[in-house]
Design a protein around this motif. Sequence first.
Motif, PDB file in Angstrom:
ATOM      1  N   ILE A   1      -2.891  -1.109   4.977  1.00 29.77           N
ATOM      2  CA  ILE A   1      -3.783  -2.183   4.549  1.00 29.77           C
ATOM      3  C   ILE A   1      -3.816  -3.309   5.575  1.00 29.77           C
TER       4      ILE A   1
ATOM      5  N   ARG B   1       3.808   0.713 -11.665  1.00 34.05           N
ATOM      6  CA  ARG B   1       2.586   0.561 -10.904  1.00 34.05           C
ATOM      7  C   ARG B   1       2.925   0.123  -9.483  1.00 34.05           C
TER       8      ARG B   1
ATOM      9  N   GLY C   1      -1.186 -11.832  -1.203  1.00 34.87           N
ATOM     10  CA  GLY C   1      -1.603 -10.501  -0.794  1.00 34.87           C
ATOM     11  C   GLY C   1      -1.546  -9.465  -1.889  1.00 34.87           C
ATOM     12  N   HIS C   2      -0.545  -9.562  -2.769  1.00 37.54           N
ATOM     13  CA  HIS C   2      -0.387  -8.478  -3.735  1.00 37.54           C
ATOM     14  C   HIS C   2      -1.503  -8.450  -4.778  1.00 37.54           C
TER      15      HIS C   2
ATOM     16  N   PHE D   1       5.034  -3.209  -4.389  1.00 39.54           N
ATOM     17  CA  PHE D   1       4.456  -3.856  -3.207  1.00 39.54           C
ATOM     18  C   PHE D   1       4.714  -5.361  -3.254  1.00 39.54           C
ATOM     19  N   ALA D   2       4.514  -5.976  -4.417  1.00 41.71           N
ATOM     20  CA  ALA D   2       4.673  -7.428  -4.551  1.00 41.71           C
ATOM     21  C   ALA D   2       6.120  -7.847  -4.273  1.00 41.71           C
TER      22      ALA D   2
ATOM     23  N   ASN E   1      -5.825  -1.199  -5.018  1.00 43.83           N
ATOM     24  CA  ASN E   1      -5.033  -0.034  -5.404  1.00 43.83           C
ATOM     25  C   ASN E   1      -5.450   0.501  -6.771  1.00 43.83           C
ATOM     26  N   SER E   2      -5.719  -0.402  -7.717  1.00 42.28           N
ATOM     27  CA  SER E   2      -6.095   0.097  -9.033  1.00 42.28           C
ATOM     28  C   SER E   2      -7.501   0.715  -8.995  1.00 42.28           C
TER      29      SER E   2
ATOM     30  N   ASN F   1       6.557  -7.379  -0.449  1.00 40.31           N
ATOM     31  CA  ASN F   1       5.737  -8.312   0.312  1.00 40.31           C
ATOM     32  C   ASN F   1       6.254  -9.744   0.195  1.00 40.31           C
TER      33      ASN F   1
ATOM     34  N   LYS G   1      -0.874  -7.074   8.182  1.00 41.45           N
ATOM     35  CA  LYS G   1      -1.053  -5.635   8.065  1.00 41.45           C
ATOM     36  C   LYS G   1       0.193  -5.052   7.413  1.00 41.45           C
ATOM     37  N   ALA G   2       0.019  -3.991   6.658  1.00 39.92           N
ATOM     38  CA  ALA G   2       1.186  -3.325   6.077  1.00 39.92           C
ATOM     39  C   ALA G   2       0.932  -1.836   5.982  1.00 39.92           C
TER      40      ALA G   2
ATOM     41  N   HIS H   1       1.583  -1.776  -7.331  1.00 34.70           N
ATOM     42  CA  HIS H   1       1.463  -3.140  -6.825  1.00 34.70           C
ATOM     43  C   HIS H   1       2.668  -4.014  -7.167  1.00 34.70           C
TER      44      HIS H   1
ATOM     45  N   PHE I   1      -4.178  -6.520  -3.003  1.00 41.01           N
ATOM     46  CA  PHE I   1      -3.685  -5.141  -2.975  1.00 41.01           C
ATOM     47  C   PHE I   1      -3.840  -4.488  -4.351  1.00 41.01           C
ATOM     48  N   ALA I   2      -3.487  -5.224  -5.413  1.00 44.51           N
ATOM     49  CA  ALA I   2      -3.552  -4.674  -6.773  1.00 44.51           C
ATOM     50  C   ALA I   2      -4.989  -4.319  -7.154  1.00 44.51           C
TER      51      ALA I   2
END
Lengths: 182, 182
Positions: free
Chosen positions: A122, B94, A95-96, B99-100, A103-104, B103, B119-120, B96, A99-100
């Motif tokens: 998300i 950053r 997922g990350h 988040f990583a 997000n970027s 997560n 979902k998050a 992510h 997401f990355a």
Amino acid sequence: MRETLEENPFMTDEDLADQFSVSIQTIRLDRLELAIPELRERIKGVAKKQLDDVKALSPEEVIGEIIDLQLDERAISILDVRIEHVFARTGIARGHHLFAQANSLAVAIINDELALTQKATIRFTRQVQAGERVIAKASVKGTEKERTTVEVKSYVDKELVFSGEFIMFRTNERETKRRETE
Amino acid sequence: MRETLEENPFMTDEDLADQFSVSIQTIRLDRLELAIPELRERIKGVAKKQLDDVKALSPEEVIGEIIDLQLDERAISILDVRIEHVFARTGIARGHHLFAQANSLAVAIINDELALTQKATIRFTRQVQAGERVIAKASVKGTEKERTTVEVKSYVDKELVFSGEFIMFRTNERETKRRETE
């Protein structure tokens, strides 16, 4: 064909074949003859120009490859999911990474020197496997004071795999910019 | 001191000095004499044991270092923010990466072979700089059918820097497990 591609540099050989009602093979031969690079290379040329516009982070800090960017409006990036992006056991993209990418892109779209993510909601809507290409599309939904809402939708082919709403904090550095351009 | 540390292996030299009303220097000398490793090494010992419990991903796929794990209950990981985690221009971590860390902790906490983020909703509440240590604490809030809600709060010192609510999809493979243990 040259004119068509100038208008829309993102057309694939297949799209071109459709448009001119010829075979893909014909398109490829014509491209070779006219020395028109393949889609991937054409995109890179466009991307290089677009990247010069990125303000809030260094172009090499963007996860994925930006292929379209209109500051404070919309942006598109592509991420080729490789083996290092997936879980060893399941082959499903982590997922990350999605997401990355999103997000970027939400950072890159901001027309300010500083853009920080404050909040994000998300959804992962379909599993992504290694070998698939994720196309993330970002669009600015609105700005209130120093907060800009960016919506990002990511697709594999035409299937939605990820969506997110990002609330971005930005510094209003218009004063600084004005001075620079004077 | 040995007993105290057996009960709580996460005490720093400072905590120990407080508890025994001696100087940190005295604690260090005593540790050396008793051949008790420093906190970081003690944590690694505990972490190794904890990691064997992780089910839904390979231990090396966890972002950060897990130092506590009670499946389907709670988990803690630490991430040392280094220069490669921050934006070049601002030195701010950053999003992510935070988040990583959160997560992958939300995946690791799940007591099932398969756990996917559905979902998050996440919030970045304070900027994190290179050199800072982020401690993420995850706890399971509830499970309904195949959906488990995991709350993650990440701190630098005692300041909240990130919080997130993750809805995790899990496969109910209890049948399989039962067979394996029979």
